[in-house]
Design a protein around this motif. Structure first.
Motif, PDB file in Angstrom:
ATOM      1  N   LYS A 130      -6.932  15.342  -3.530  1.00 25.15           N
ATOM      2  CA  LYS A 130      -6.702  14.298  -2.645  1.00 25.15           C
ATOM      3  C   LYS A 130      -6.642  13.074  -2.667  1.00 25.15           C
ATOM      4  CE  LYS A 130      -6.338  14.440   2.505  1.00 25.15           C
ATOM      5  NZ  LYS A 130      -4.919  14.605   2.645  1.00 25.15           N
ATOM      6  N   HIS A 131      -5.275  12.484  -2.355  1.00 24.91           N
ATOM      7  CA  HIS A 131      -5.287  11.008  -2.208  1.00 24.91           C
ATOM      8  C   HIS A 131      -4.956  10.529  -0.875  1.00 24.91           C
ATOM      9  CE1 HIS A 131      -4.841  11.607  -6.767  1.00 24.91           C
ATOM     10  NE2 HIS A 131      -4.755  10.244  -6.994  1.00 24.91           N
ATOM     11  N   TYR A 132      -5.441   9.343  -0.690  1.00 24.04           N
ATOM     12  CA  TYR A 132      -5.380   8.497   0.554  1.00 24.04           C
ATOM     13  C   TYR A 132      -4.605   7.188   0.241  1.00 24.04           C
ATOM     14  CZ  TYR A 132      -8.524  11.728   2.655  1.00 24.04           C
ATOM     15  OH  TYR A 132      -9.419  12.851   2.929  1.00 24.04           O
ATOM     16  N   LEU A 133      -3.885   6.595   1.130  1.00 26.38           N
ATOM     17  CA  LEU A 133      -3.215   5.357   1.170  1.00 26.38           C
ATOM     18  C   LEU A 133      -1.850   5.287  -0.273  1.00 26.38           C
ATOM     19  CD1 LEU A 133      -5.917   2.846   1.922  1.00 26.38           C
ATOM     20  CD2 LEU A 133      -3.910   3.868   3.540  1.00 26.38           C
ATOM     21  N   VAL A 134      -1.574   6.373  -0.314  1.00 28.58           N
ATOM     22  CA  VAL A 134      -0.380   6.574  -1.376  1.00 28.58           C
ATOM     23  C   VAL A 134       0.951   7.219  -0.597  1.00 28.58           C
ATOM     24  CG1 VAL A 134       0.742   7.569  -3.285  1.00 28.58           C
ATOM     25  CG2 VAL A 134      -1.814   6.983  -3.341  1.00 28.58           C
ATOM     26  N   ASP A 135       2.068   6.254  -0.736  1.00 25.48           N
ATOM     27  CA  ASP A 135       3.267   6.886  -0.127  1.00 25.48           C
ATOM     28  C   ASP A 135       3.048   6.769   1.543  1.00 25.48           C
ATOM     29  OD1 ASP A 135       5.555   7.524  -0.824  1.00 25.48           O
ATOM     30  OD2 ASP A 135       5.330   9.644  -1.003  1.00 25.48           O
ATOM     31  N   GLU A 136       2.527   5.975   2.191  1.00 24.41           N
ATOM     32  CA  GLU A 136       2.298   6.032   3.607  1.00 24.41           C
ATOM     33  C   GLU A 136       3.049   4.730   4.156  1.00 24.41           C
ATOM     34  OE1 GLU A 136      -1.892   5.893   4.754  1.00 24.41           O
ATOM     35  OE2 GLU A 136      -2.323   7.849   3.545  1.00 24.41           O
ATOM     36  N   ILE A 137       3.345   3.637   3.635  1.00 18.21           N
ATOM     37  CA  ILE A 137       3.912   2.806   4.427  1.00 18.21           C
ATOM     38  C   ILE A 137       5.169   2.447   4.183  1.00 18.21           C
ATOM     39  CG2 ILE A 137       3.681   0.268   5.053  1.00 18.21           C
ATOM     40  CD1 ILE A 137       1.200   2.129   5.458  1.00 18.21           C
ATOM     41  N   ASP A 138       6.358   2.212   5.117  1.00 15.61           N
ATOM     42  CA  ASP A 138       7.652   2.023   5.002  1.00 15.61           C
ATOM     43  C   ASP A 138       7.626   0.441   4.486  1.00 15.61           C
ATOM     44  OD1 ASP A 138      10.608   0.827   5.723  1.00 15.61           O
ATOM     45  OD2 ASP A 138      10.572   2.613   6.605  1.00 15.61           O
ATOM     46  N   PRO A 139       8.367   0.314   3.416  1.00 13.03           N
ATOM     47  CA  PRO A 139       8.477  -0.923   2.604  1.00 13.03           C
ATOM     48  C   PRO A 139       9.150  -1.973   3.667  1.00 13.03           C
ATOM     49  CG  PRO A 139      10.027   0.547   1.553  1.00 13.03           C
ATOM     50  CD  PRO A 139       9.103   1.352   2.557  1.00 13.03           C
ATOM     51  N   ARG A 140       9.890  -1.589   4.553  1.00 13.69           N
ATOM     52  CA  ARG A 140      10.413  -2.656   5.497  1.00 13.69           C
ATOM     53  C   ARG A 140       9.384  -3.242   6.491  1.00 13.69           C
ATOM     54  NH1 ARG A 140      15.097   1.557   5.999  1.00 13.69           N
ATOM     55  NH2 ARG A 140      13.404   2.923   6.265  1.00 13.69           N
ATOM     56  N   GLU A 141       8.297  -2.625   6.519  1.00 17.64           N
ATOM     57  CA  GLU A 141       7.333  -3.153   7.411  1.00 17.64           C
ATOM     58  C   GLU A 141       6.166  -4.189   6.767  1.00 17.64           C
ATOM     59  OE1 GLU A 141       7.729  -2.517  10.601  1.00 17.64           O
ATOM     60  OE2 GLU A 141       9.405  -1.368  10.127  1.00 17.64           O
ATOM     61  N   PRO A 142       5.824  -5.249   7.555  1.00 17.93           N
ATOM     62  CA  PRO A 142       4.951  -6.063   7.204  1.00 17.93           C
ATOM     63  C   PRO A 142       3.514  -5.274   6.884  1.00 17.93           C
ATOM     64  CG  PRO A 142       5.060  -6.390   9.424  1.00 17.93           C
ATOM     65  CD  PRO A 142       5.984  -5.549   8.873  1.00 17.93           C
ATOM     66  N   PHE A 143       2.868  -5.587   5.705  1.00 20.20           N
ATOM     67  CA  PHE A 143       1.456  -5.111   5.605  1.00 20.20           C
ATOM     68  C   PHE A 143       0.312  -6.021   4.946  1.00 20.20           C
ATOM     69  CE2 PHE A 143      -1.655  -2.246   3.534  1.00 20.20           C
ATOM     70  CZ  PHE A 143      -1.562  -1.258   4.327  1.00 20.20           C
ATOM     71  N   SER A 144      -0.522  -5.914   5.507  1.00 19.28           N
ATOM     72  CA  SER A 144      -1.717  -7.048   5.181  1.00 19.28           C
ATOM     73  C   SER A 144      -2.956  -6.248   4.536  1.00 19.28           C
ATOM     74  CB  SER A 144      -2.128  -7.816   6.536  1.00 19.28           C
ATOM     75  OG  SER A 144      -2.845  -6.825   7.409  1.00 19.28           O
ATOM     76  N   VAL A 145      -3.798  -7.253   3.867  1.00 20.64           N
ATOM     77  CA  VAL A 145      -4.971  -6.654   3.599  1.00 20.64           C
ATOM     78  C   VAL A 145      -6.046  -6.488   4.842  1.00 20.64           C
ATOM     79  CG1 VAL A 145      -6.121  -9.102   3.682  1.00 20.64           C
ATOM     80  CG2 VAL A 145      -7.101  -7.236   2.035  1.00 20.64           C
ATOM     81  N   ALA A 146      -5.872  -6.868   5.981  1.00 18.91           N
ATOM     82  CA  ALA A 146      -6.364  -6.502   7.099  1.00 18.91           C
ATOM     83  C   ALA A 146      -6.289  -5.044   7.366  1.00 18.91           C
ATOM     84  CB  ALA A 146      -6.216  -7.370   8.179  1.00 18.91           C
ATOM     85  N   GLU A 147      -4.778  -4.893   7.216  1.00 17.83           N
ATOM     86  CA  GLU A 147      -4.452  -3.259   7.924  1.00 17.83           C
ATOM     87  C   GLU A 147      -4.756  -2.368   6.490  1.00 17.83           C
ATOM     88  OE1 GLU A 147      -2.602  -0.214   9.613  1.00 17.83           O
ATOM     89  OE2 GLU A 147      -3.026  -2.283  10.450  1.00 17.83           O
ATOM     90  N   TYR A 148      -4.910  -2.867   5.298  1.00 20.83           N
ATOM     91  CA  TYR A 148      -5.241  -1.950   4.130  1.00 20.83           C
ATOM     92  C   TYR A 148      -6.907  -1.749   4.464  1.00 20.83           C
ATOM     93  CZ  TYR A 148      -7.465  -0.212  -0.211  1.00 20.83           C
ATOM     94  OH  TYR A 148      -8.122   0.231  -0.767  1.00 20.83           O
ATOM     95  N   GLN A 149      -7.671  -2.650   4.627  1.00 21.43           N
ATOM     96  CA  GLN A 149      -9.233  -2.568   5.071  1.00 21.43           C
ATOM     97  C   GLN A 149      -9.260  -1.334   6.221  1.00 21.43           C
ATOM     98  OE1 GLN A 149     -11.305  -5.216   7.415  1.00 21.43           O
ATOM     99  NE2 GLN A 149     -12.786  -5.714   5.834  1.00 21.43           N
ATOM    100  N   LYS A 150      -8.628  -1.564   7.317  1.00 24.94           N
ATOM    101  CA  LYS A 150      -8.607  -0.623   8.249  1.00 24.94           C
ATOM    102  C   LYS A 150      -8.499   0.758   7.884  1.00 24.94           C
ATOM    103  CE  LYS A 150      -6.483   0.198  12.879  1.00 24.94           C
ATOM    104  NZ  LYS A 150      -5.365  -0.188  13.866  1.00 24.94           N
ATOM    105  N   ARG A 151      -7.298   1.060   7.293  1.00 29.84           N
ATOM    106  CA  ARG A 151      -6.884   2.190   6.871  1.00 29.84           C
ATOM    107  C   ARG A 151      -7.757   2.757   5.830  1.00 29.84           C
ATOM    108  NH1 ARG A 151      -0.992   3.815   7.472  1.00 29.84           N
ATOM    109  NH2 ARG A 151      -0.225   2.433   9.043  1.00 29.84           N
ATOM    110  N   ALA A 152      -8.127   2.100   4.840  1.00 32.13           N
ATOM    111  CA  ALA A 152      -9.096   2.596   3.903  1.00 32.13           C
ATOM    112  C   ALA A 152     -10.592   2.981   4.243  1.00 32.13           C
ATOM    113  CB  ALA A 152      -9.375   1.300   2.801  1.00 32.13           C
ATOM    114  N   LYS A 153     -11.053   2.157   5.274  1.00 30.55           N
ATOM    115  CA  LYS A 153     -12.243   2.424   5.845  1.00 30.55           C
ATOM    116  C   LYS A 153     -12.317   3.917   6.620  1.00 30.55           C
ATOM    117  CE  LYS A 153     -14.764  -1.887   5.822  1.00 30.55           C
ATOM    118  NZ  LYS A 153     -15.519  -2.763   6.794  1.00 30.55           N
ATOM    119  N   ALA A 154     -10.897   3.942   7.205  1.00 30.12           N
ATOM    120  CA  ALA A 154     -10.995   5.220   7.986  1.00 30.12           C
ATOM    121  C   ALA A 154     -10.889   6.365   7.056  1.00 30.12           C
ATOM    122  CB  ALA A 154      -9.606   5.265   8.833  1.00 30.12           C
TER     123      ALA A 154
END
Length: 309
Positions: A58-82
């Motif tokens: 099982k993989h997490y944080l692959v194929d999850e975000i729409d490329p038209r939406e902004p994404f930040s390292v802060a959002e990555y940290q939140k999702r990865a920790k979850a």
């Protein structure tokens, strides 16, 4: 303190293969640490794990975000920790796999992504400046007030530019570079495996992979993304492979030149990745060029992990 395993290294070194094998051996699940693989619709250029590979573990944080939406390292940290918490709840080992150093730093160090204090009216003034004179105007202002931050922030990232200006205005000092944050996290006990190869071999793998990505339809993928309304202004489209092919489609150079630029830019990126990861004093490196088989390399990694529980 709960354990995480990190598998880091430059692009095309073999992180996907070994993170899957390690996760299988150690009853783990994988959290991607790649700033491109998290985007939907960007399958070829990001060299995502295949559906078959993702079916193995099982993989997490692959194929999850729409490329038209902004994404930040802060959002990555939140999702990865979850994701890490979810894996721990299952009694499994989180395996953090990828080559985006800043994302990895957000898990290994105490990085504070809270917004700087707001000064009444100042943000609105900056937003008005951007509306009236363009985003370049607020970027030039940041270059004047905090050149170090301006060097780190992309000129198109107006939201981040305004936050940096707010920090200068309210605290009298800029936001520190993430590379200056070196307090280890108290959330996890990380064990770090670094993968490397002989430089010539790594560069050959990079060149060959770019050719394979082209054969798989990278150009058609880029055309499809542009048809969706994305452009060179989207952060997601600034990834290597995408930006060069956009320039080709705009007539800046021919396709052979575009492919050569992708290969060169990827090799340069691999150099920067190695420089970044070599800052980690706790990482144990495995030179895959020295092994006669992937099985032997894997066994040495398992042996090292057993000795360093």
């Amino acid at each position: 303190m709960k354990e995480i395993l990190v598998v880091a290294g430059p692009t095309a070194v073999g992180k996907t293969e070994y993170s899957i094998k390690l996760a299988q051996r150690l009853d783990g699940e994988i959290v991607s640490c790649d700033s491109m693989q998290l985007y939907k619709f960007m399958d070829i250029g990001s060299a995502k794990p295949t559906e078959e590979e993702r079916a193995l573990v099982k993989h997490y944080l692959v194929d999850e975000i729409d490329p038209r939406e902004p994404f930040s390292v802060a959002e990555y940290q939140k999702r990865a920790k979850a994701a890490i918490a979810q894996i721990h709840e299952k009694g499994k080992l989180p395996v953090i796999s990828g080559g985006t150093g800043l994302y990895l730093n957000s898990l290994l160090y105490e990085m504070d992504f809270s917004s700087p204090p707001r000064k009444d009216g100042y943000r609105k003034k900056l937003e008005l400046l951007a509306d009236m004179q363009g985003k370049e105007a607020v970027y030039r202002l940041l270059e004047e007030k905090d050149p170090d931050a301006a060097a780190r922030i992309h000129p198109n990232n107006t939201k981040k530019i305004i936050r940096a200006l707010e920090a200068v205005e309210t605290t009298g000092r800029g936001i520190p570079a993430f590379t200056e944050v070196n307090t280890p996290t108290k959330d996890y006990r990380p064990r770090l495996i670094g993968l490397t190869r002989d430089r010539g071999e790594l560069y050959n793998r990079i060149n060959a992979r770019v050719e394979i990505l082209m054969e798989r339809g990278l150009l058609a993928e880029v055309k499809g993304l542009l048809d969706m309304g994305l452009s060179e202004d989207n952060i997601s489209m600034k990834g290597i492979g995408y930006k060069e092919l956009i320039c080709y489609l705009q007539g800046e150079y021919d396709l052979d030149t575009a492919v050569a630029k992708i290969q060169q830019n990827t090799r340069n990126y691999a150099k920067r990745q190695l420089t970044w990861f070599r800052r980690y004093d706790r990482i144990n490196w495995f030179d895959l060029s020295l092994y006669e088989s992937s099985e032997k390399a894997l066994e040495d990694m398992i042996l090292w992990l057993d000795k360093n529980k």
